[in-house]
Design a protein around this motif. Sequence first.
Motif, PDB file in Angstrom:
ATOM      1  N   LYS A  84      14.503  48.678  48.324  1.00  0.00           N
ATOM      2  CA  LYS A  84      13.500  48.293  47.338  1.00  0.00           C
ATOM      3  C   LYS A  84      12.148  48.134  48.025  1.00  0.00           C
ATOM      4  O   LYS A  84      12.070  47.640  49.147  1.00  0.00           O
ATOM      5  CB  LYS A  84      13.910  46.988  46.664  1.00  0.00           C
ATOM      6  N   PRO A  85      11.094  48.578  47.367  1.00  0.00           N
ATOM      7  CA  PRO A  85       9.770  48.427  47.988  1.00  0.00           C
ATOM      8  C   PRO A  85       9.440  46.958  48.184  1.00  0.00           C
ATOM      9  O   PRO A  85       9.830  46.106  47.396  1.00  0.00           O
ATOM     10  CB  PRO A  85       8.825  49.085  46.964  1.00  0.00           C
ATOM     11  N   SER A  86       8.730  46.664  49.260  1.00  0.00           N
ATOM     12  CA  SER A  86       8.371  45.281  49.566  1.00  0.00           C
ATOM     13  C   SER A  86       7.039  44.885  48.958  1.00  0.00           C
ATOM     14  O   SER A  86       6.552  43.794  49.178  1.00  0.00           O
ATOM     15  CB  SER A  86       8.317  45.089  51.088  1.00  0.00           C
ATOM     16  N   TRP A  87       6.437  45.797  48.212  1.00  0.00           N
ATOM     17  CA  TRP A  87       5.171  45.487  47.565  1.00  0.00           C
ATOM     18  C   TRP A  87       5.353  45.587  46.051  1.00  0.00           C
ATOM     19  O   TRP A  87       6.274  46.258  45.566  1.00  0.00           O
ATOM     20  CB  TRP A  87       4.086  46.452  48.043  1.00  0.00           C
ATOM     21  N   PRO A  88       4.480  44.943  45.277  1.00  0.00           N
ATOM     22  CA  PRO A  88       4.623  44.987  43.821  1.00  0.00           C
ATOM     23  C   PRO A  88       4.462  46.402  43.272  1.00  0.00           C
ATOM     24  O   PRO A  88       3.568  47.141  43.691  1.00  0.00           O
ATOM     25  CB  PRO A  88       3.496  44.071  43.320  1.00  0.00           C
ATOM     26  N   VAL A  89       5.344  46.796  42.375  1.00  0.00           N
ATOM     27  CA  VAL A  89       5.255  48.102  41.725  1.00  0.00           C
ATOM     28  C   VAL A  89       4.464  47.928  40.427  1.00  0.00           C
ATOM     29  O   VAL A  89       4.851  47.134  39.570  1.00  0.00           O
ATOM     30  CB  VAL A  89       6.654  48.667  41.420  1.00  0.00           C
ATOM     31  N   PRO A  90       3.351  48.636  40.280  1.00  0.00           N
ATOM     32  CA  PRO A  90       2.505  48.404  39.099  1.00  0.00           C
ATOM     33  C   PRO A  90       3.181  48.848  37.816  1.00  0.00           C
ATOM     34  O   PRO A  90       3.920  49.838  37.791  1.00  0.00           O
ATOM     35  CB  PRO A  90       1.262  49.252  39.381  1.00  0.00           C
ATOM     36  N   PRO A  91       2.928  48.137  36.724  1.00  0.00           N
ATOM     37  CA  PRO A  91       3.444  48.559  35.425  1.00  0.00           C
ATOM     38  C   PRO A  91       2.630  49.736  34.901  1.00  0.00           C
ATOM     39  O   PRO A  91       1.574  50.070  35.451  1.00  0.00           O
ATOM     40  CB  PRO A  91       3.244  47.313  34.560  1.00  0.00           C
ATOM     41  N   VAL A  92       3.114  50.350  33.841  1.00  0.00           N
ATOM     42  CA  VAL A  92       2.356  51.433  33.209  1.00  0.00           C
ATOM     43  C   VAL A  92       1.013  50.874  32.747  1.00  0.00           C
ATOM     44  O   VAL A  92       0.940  49.828  32.111  1.00  0.00           O
ATOM     45  CB  VAL A  92       3.131  52.011  32.007  1.00  0.00           C
ATOM     46  N   GLY A  93      -0.052  51.557  33.115  1.00  0.00           N
ATOM     47  CA  GLY A  93      -1.386  51.086  32.752  1.00  0.00           C
ATOM     48  C   GLY A  93      -2.034  50.209  33.794  1.00  0.00           C
ATOM     49  O   GLY A  93      -3.208  49.887  33.694  1.00  0.00           O
ATOM     50  N   GLY A  94      -1.259  49.831  34.831  1.00  0.00           N
ATOM     51  CA  GLY A  94      -1.829  49.043  35.917  1.00  0.00           C
ATOM     52  C   GLY A  94      -1.721  47.544  35.691  1.00  0.00           C
ATOM     53  O   GLY A  94      -1.310  47.077  34.626  1.00  0.00           O
ATOM     54  N   TRP A  95      -2.078  46.799  36.720  1.00  0.00           N
ATOM     55  CA  TRP A  95      -2.052  45.351  36.640  1.00  0.00           C
ATOM     56  C   TRP A  95      -3.230  44.836  35.815  1.00  0.00           C
ATOM     57  O   TRP A  95      -4.214  45.547  35.605  1.00  0.00           O
ATOM     58  CB  TRP A  95      -2.126  44.747  38.051  1.00  0.00           C
ATOM     59  N   THR A  96      -3.124  43.605  35.370  1.00  0.00           N
ATOM     60  CA  THR A  96      -4.205  42.975  34.615  1.00  0.00           C
ATOM     61  C   THR A  96      -4.721  41.774  35.399  1.00  0.00           C
ATOM     62  O   THR A  96      -4.087  41.296  36.351  1.00  0.00           O
ATOM     63  CB  THR A  96      -3.740  42.503  33.227  1.00  0.00           C
ATOM     64  N   ALA A  97      -5.874  41.270  34.978  1.00  0.00           N
ATOM     65  CA  ALA A  97      -6.479  40.117  35.653  1.00  0.00           C
ATOM     66  C   ALA A  97      -5.541  38.919  35.675  1.00  0.00           C
ATOM     67  O   ALA A  97      -5.469  38.186  36.669  1.00  0.00           O
ATOM     68  CB  ALA A  97      -7.799  39.757  34.973  1.00  0.00           C
ATOM     69  N   ASP A  98      -4.780  38.716  34.615  1.00  0.00           N
ATOM     70  CA  ASP A  98      -3.854  37.583  34.563  1.00  0.00           C
ATOM     71  C   ASP A  98      -2.715  37.719  35.573  1.00  0.00           C
ATOM     72  O   ASP A  98      -2.152  36.721  36.023  1.00  0.00           O
ATOM     73  CB  ASP A  98      -3.272  37.423  33.160  1.00  0.00           C
ATOM     74  N   ASP A  99      -2.378  38.960  35.915  1.00  0.00           N
ATOM     75  CA  ASP A  99      -1.254  39.171  36.831  1.00  0.00           C
ATOM     76  C   ASP A  99      -1.503  38.581  38.214  1.00  0.00           C
ATOM     77  O   ASP A  99      -0.551  38.221  38.917  1.00  0.00           O
ATOM     78  CB  ASP A  99      -0.946  40.672  36.974  1.00  0.00           C
ATOM     79  N   LEU A 100      -2.767  38.475  38.619  1.00  0.00           N
ATOM     80  CA  LEU A 100      -3.046  37.926  39.945  1.00  0.00           C
ATOM     81  C   LEU A 100      -2.537  36.498  40.091  1.00  0.00           C
ATOM     82  O   LEU A 100      -2.210  36.054  41.187  1.00  0.00           O
ATOM     83  CB  LEU A 100      -4.548  37.965  40.246  1.00  0.00           C
ATOM     84  N   ASP A 101      -2.481  35.779  38.987  1.00  0.00           N
ATOM     85  CA  ASP A 101      -1.983  34.403  39.036  1.00  0.00           C
ATOM     86  C   ASP A 101      -0.468  34.316  38.884  1.00  0.00           C
ATOM     87  O   ASP A 101       0.118  33.260  39.120  1.00  0.00           O
ATOM     88  CB  ASP A 101      -2.640  33.562  37.926  1.00  0.00           C
ATOM     89  N   ARG A 102       0.163  35.427  38.500  1.00  0.00           N
ATOM     90  CA  ARG A 102       1.604  35.389  38.223  1.00  0.00           C
ATOM     91  C   ARG A 102       2.443  36.080  39.283  1.00  0.00           C
ATOM     92  O   ARG A 102       3.607  35.733  39.476  1.00  0.00           O
ATOM     93  CB  ARG A 102       1.898  36.044  36.862  1.00  0.00           C
ATOM     94  N   LEU A 103       1.880  37.055  39.979  1.00  0.00           N
ATOM     95  CA  LEU A 103       2.650  37.821  40.953  1.00  0.00           C
ATOM     96  C   LEU A 103       2.966  36.963  42.180  1.00  0.00           C
ATOM     97  O   LEU A 103       2.057  36.345  42.755  1.00  0.00           O
ATOM     98  CB  LEU A 103       1.873  39.070  41.384  1.00  0.00           C
ATOM     99  N   PRO A 104       4.225  36.931  42.606  1.00  0.00           N
ATOM    100  CA  PRO A 104       4.592  36.110  43.761  1.00  0.00           C
ATOM    101  C   PRO A 104       4.256  36.801  45.084  1.00  0.00           C
ATOM    102  O   PRO A 104       4.214  38.026  45.177  1.00  0.00           O
ATOM    103  CB  PRO A 104       6.102  35.956  43.604  1.00  0.00           C
ATOM    104  N   ASN A 105       3.975  35.992  46.085  1.00  0.00           N
ATOM    105  CA  ASN A 105       3.852  36.447  47.479  1.00  0.00           C
ATOM    106  C   ASN A 105       2.740  37.459  47.723  1.00  0.00           C
ATOM    107  O   ASN A 105       2.842  38.293  48.634  1.00  0.00           O
ATOM    108  CB  ASN A 105       5.187  37.037  47.961  1.00  0.00           C
TER     109      ASN A 105
END
Length: 202
Positions: free
Chosen positions: A9-30
């Motif tokens: 499994k990749p060790s980095w976040p895999v972006p969702p369709v359409g890319g990440w959003t500003a709110d995701d920065l506060d929710r993504l772990p590590n």
Amino acid sequence: MSVEPQASKPSWPVPPVGGWTADDLDRLPNLPPHTELIDGSLVFVSPLTIFHERAVDFIKWQLQSVAPADLEVFREFTIDVDWQNRPEPDVIVVQGDVVKDRTQTRFPAESVVLAIEVVSTESVTRDRETKPVKYARAKIPHYWRVEDVDGRAVVYVFELEPATGAYTSTGIFHDRMKASVPFPVDLDLTQIKPRRNRTAEE
């Protein structure tokens, strides 16, 4: 019987369709410290140089000492430009009334009076081209870019031109920077160097 090896499994976040959003920065772990969101993509910063650290420190504390009481100065704090862009300028000056909660992690771009980027080797294109366009579209009235030129700090100053909605250059400063907007400043740029060098020259 052979068994197909499982892909790791990749060790980095895999972006969702359409890319990440500003709110995701506060929710993504590590996430690494100072991760930015540019056009829906996560941008990880490289290790800081001594010049970068000294320049950010110097400018932040100098501005904080002369800023009017209704303004606040922060270093390395994210701003919401739009839902796909949440950059982290090296220094920002914001309207004080947006500072409401000690747990805040960002400010709206419309509250930013001045955004400053100290250029690193890996951030040249972002700081010279990508971010200024986004800051101008967000109507941030003042943008400064600080560069290391042969060991000396050079500050490129821009102001938003209301007729075009783009930044226009209002000065390039080498050893000393005097400006009247967004508030009066007089900066001795030669102080952005190791303390032992400053002492030797005095």
